[in-house]
Design an enzyme around this catalytic site. Structure first.
Site, PDB file in Angstrom:
ATOM      1  N   HIS A 184      -7.354  -2.558  -6.243  1.00  0.00           N
ATOM      2  CA  HIS A 184      -7.463  -1.192  -5.746  1.00  0.00           C
ATOM      3  C   HIS A 184      -6.874  -0.228  -6.784  1.00  0.00           C
ATOM      4  CE1 HIS A 184      -7.843   1.962  -2.805  1.00  0.00           C
ATOM      5  NE2 HIS A 184      -6.573   2.291  -2.951  1.00  0.00           N
ATOM      6  N   CYS A 197     -10.152  -1.415   1.428  1.00  0.00           N
ATOM      7  CA  CYS A 197     -10.076  -1.845   0.026  1.00  0.00           C
ATOM      8  C   CYS A 197      -8.808  -2.607  -0.373  1.00  0.00           C
ATOM      9  CB  CYS A 197     -10.149  -0.636  -0.910  1.00  0.00           C
ATOM     10  SG  CYS A 197     -11.687   0.260  -0.853  1.00  0.00           S
TER      11      CYS A 197
HETATM   12 CA   LIG Z   1     -13.813  -0.909  -0.365  1.00  0.00          CA
END
Ligand SMILES: [Ca+2]
Length: 450
Positions: free
Chosen positions: A115, A61
Site C-alpha cells: 500500500h 488495500c
Molecule cells: Ca485495493
C-alpha cells in the site's frame, strides 16, 4: 514432495512475476463476463490456472496487501486499516519479496505492490515500498497530457474520488503504462538472473482514468446495470452504510452506466498493459522458468446493493481474481473451484521456488492444486472488514455457506446459502432449520487461524 521446483535441475531457480491489480473484482472474459474486453488476462488463464474461489483476508488495500505479502492474517499483522504501515506493527517481518531478495533473487516493484503511503519519512519505508523488500521500487505519475480529456465527477464533487476521465495521450501518459514499460525494461535487463518482479497496476481503482481509446470500447448505453431482486431482505444496516451511500443513491441510471463503463475502461487498459509484460515473457523466452501470479487485492461492488466500492464482506468484495502459471504445472489450462486464500500465496511461491519460508506463516501452499485442482482442499476462507462505527465484520466462507458476525455477533449475524442464493440476498441466520449450521460456522469462525 510435489513441488514443481523439485522436478527441475539442481540449482535452477525460477523467476516470479507477481502482478497485483488494485480493486479488481472478477470482471474478465475468463470469469464469464462476456461484455468486457480482457484478451490478455484470458490468455494467461487459458495457459495457467484460474481460481474461481480465491478470497482476500480483508477487503481493503493495506490490510489485504499487508496480509498476503507477509503470509500472515490481519489479526496477526495488526493491520486493519489504511493508515498504519506493517513495519510499525512488525518491524522484523520477512516479506514475500524480501525472502526472495535475501535468497539471491533480484527484486523490483513498479507501481503499487505494498500500500502506498503519502508520507514516507521513515528509513524503513524507503520508496513507499518497504525498503528491505526490493532492490528497486518506483511509483509513477500521469503526465500533464494524461490528466486532460473528457470526464466528470459523478457526485458533483462531493465524493472526490468518484470521477472518470477519458484521457488524452497514450498508455504511457498514465502511471500503469509506465509500470508496464519499466517491467519490460527490467525483464530485458535481468532475464539471465533469478528475479522477483512485482508489478502493481492501479487501475481499475478510482479515480477512473484511462486513455480514451479504452472508453471507446464501451458505448455508455451498452452497459448493463445490476438489479437487486424485488424479494430481497433488508440489508443489515452495518453491511452497507456511510456518507457515500447517500450520494450513490442519487445516481441516475446514466451515472451508474458511466461509473461501470469507466471501471471497465480501466480494466481493459490494465489488461493491455499486462499484455505488454506477457509479450515480453514470450519474446525473451521466459515462460519456461518464470512463475506468473495475477491477482486483485480484493473485490468490488458495481452497484449491487446500491454500493459502488469495496469494504464489505459480501462475496463481491471478499472474492477476487487469481490466476497462476507455474512452469511444468500438471493441470495447466484447468480452472480450480476449491477455496484458496491470498495468505496462501507466500507458502505457495516459496515451495515452487524451493525456498524455506518463515515458520509462522498462516496460509497453506496451494502447489498440490496446480497438479490436481479437484482434490479435497481447504474447508474455509476468512475475510474481515472494518466499517468504523459500523462495526467489525468477520466472515467465513465454506464451499456451501458464507457466515458473518458483526462485532462478535453483538451487532448482527448473517448466513447465506451460496448454492441456492449466490447473490446473498436471504439471510438465514435466524432460520431455525439452520441453527446447527450457524453453530458449526460460528465455531469455525472462532478458529480462524486454521
Ligand atoms: Ca485495493
Amino acid at each position: 514432495m510435489i513441488s514443481a521446483a523439485s522436478d527441475r535441475g539442481p540449482g535452477e531457480r525460477l523467476n516470479v512475476l507477481f502482478v497485483t491489480v488494485d480493486d479488481w473484482r472478477n470482471e474478465a472474459g475468463c470469469y464469464g463476463v462476456k461484455e468486457i474486453h480482457t484478451p490478455n488476462i484470458d490468455r494467461l488463464a487459458a495457459k495457467g490456472m484460474r481460481f474461481d474461489r480465491a478470497y482476500c483476508q480483508f477487503s481493503v488495500c493495506n490490510p489485504s496487501r499487508s496480509s498476503f505479502l507477509t503470509g500472515l492474517r490481519p489479526d496477526t499483522t495488526g493491520i486493519l486499516g489504511n493508515t498504519i504501515h506493517f513495519r510499525k506493527t512488525m518491524p522484523d517481518v520477512v516479506t514475500l519479496p524480501q525472502l526472495f531478495r535475501e535468497s539471491g533473487w533480484r527484486t523490483a516493484s513498479f507501481g503499487k505492490t505494498f500500500h502506498v503511503f503519502r508520507k514516507t519519512n521513515s528509513q524503513d519505508i524507503v520508496g513507499v515500498n518497504g525498503g528491505r523488500s526490493f532492490d528497486e521500487a518506483e511509483i509513477f505519475k500521469a503526465t500533464e497530457r494524461g490528466r486532460q480529456g473528457e470526464g466528470r465527477n459523478l457526485t458533483g464533487g462531493r465524493v472526490r474520488w468518484c470521477s472518470w476521465l477519458a484521457a488524452d495521450g497514450d498508455d504511457e501518459d498514465q502511471a500503469d503504462g509506465q509500470n508496464a514499460r519499466e517491467a519490460v525494461r527490467f525483464l530485458e535487463q535481468h532475464r539471465d538472473r533469478p528475479f522477483f518482479l512485482a508489478v502493481g497496476f492501479h487501475k481499475p481503482h478510482d479515480p477512473f482514468i484511462a486513455p480514451k481509446k479504452y472508453f471507446d470500447l464501451y458505448p455508455v448505453d451498452s452497459i448493463r446495470l445490476p438489479r437487486d431482486p424485488a424479494d430481497r431482505e433488508a440489508d443489515l444496516p452495518l453491511a452497507i452504510s456511510g456518507s457515500w451511500k447517500a450520494e450513490f443513491d442519487k445516481f441516475t441510471d446514466r451515472e451508474r452506466r458511466e461509473f461501470k463503463r469507466a471501471y471497465y475502461a480501466g480494466t481493459s487498459f490494465m489488461d493491455a498493459q499486462l499484455g505488454k509484460v506477457l509479450d515480453a515473457l514470450s519474446r525473451l523466452h521466459l515462460w519456461d522458468n518464470t512463475i506468473v501470479v495475477l491477482l486483485g487485492d480484493h473485490g468490488y461492488h458495481l452497484g449491487e446493493r446500491g454500493w459502488w466500492n469495496k469494504n464489505t464482506v459480501f462475496e463481491l468484495s471478499a472474492r477476487s481474481p487469481l490466476i497462476v502459471w507455474a512452469p511444468g504445472m500438471k493441470a495447466a489450462g484447468q480452472p480450480c473451484s476449491r477455496l484458496v486464500e491470498f495468505v496462501d500465496l507466500y507458502p505457495t511461491l516459496a515451495e515452487l521456488c524451493g525456498l524455506r519460508p518463515p515458520g509462522n506463516l498462516e496460509g497453506r501452499s496451494a502447489v498440490p492444486l496446480l497438479a490436481d485442482p479437484a482434490r479435497p482442499w481447504k474447508k474455509a476462507a476468512y475475510t474481515q472488514v472494518n466499517r468504523g462505527r459500523g462495526g467489525h465484520g468477520r466472515s467465513v466462507r465454506t464451499e456451501r455457506w458464507r457466515y458473518i458476525e458483526w462485532d462478535g455477533g453483538k451487532e448482527g449475524v448473517e448466513l447465506y446459502d451460496e448454492r441456492q442464493d449466490p447473490g446473498e440476498w436471504h439471510n438465514l441466520a435466524a432460520d431455525e432449520a439452520c441453527a446447527d449450521t450457524v453453530k458449526e460456522l460460528s465455531a469455525l469462525l472462532g478458529n480462524s487461524g486454521g
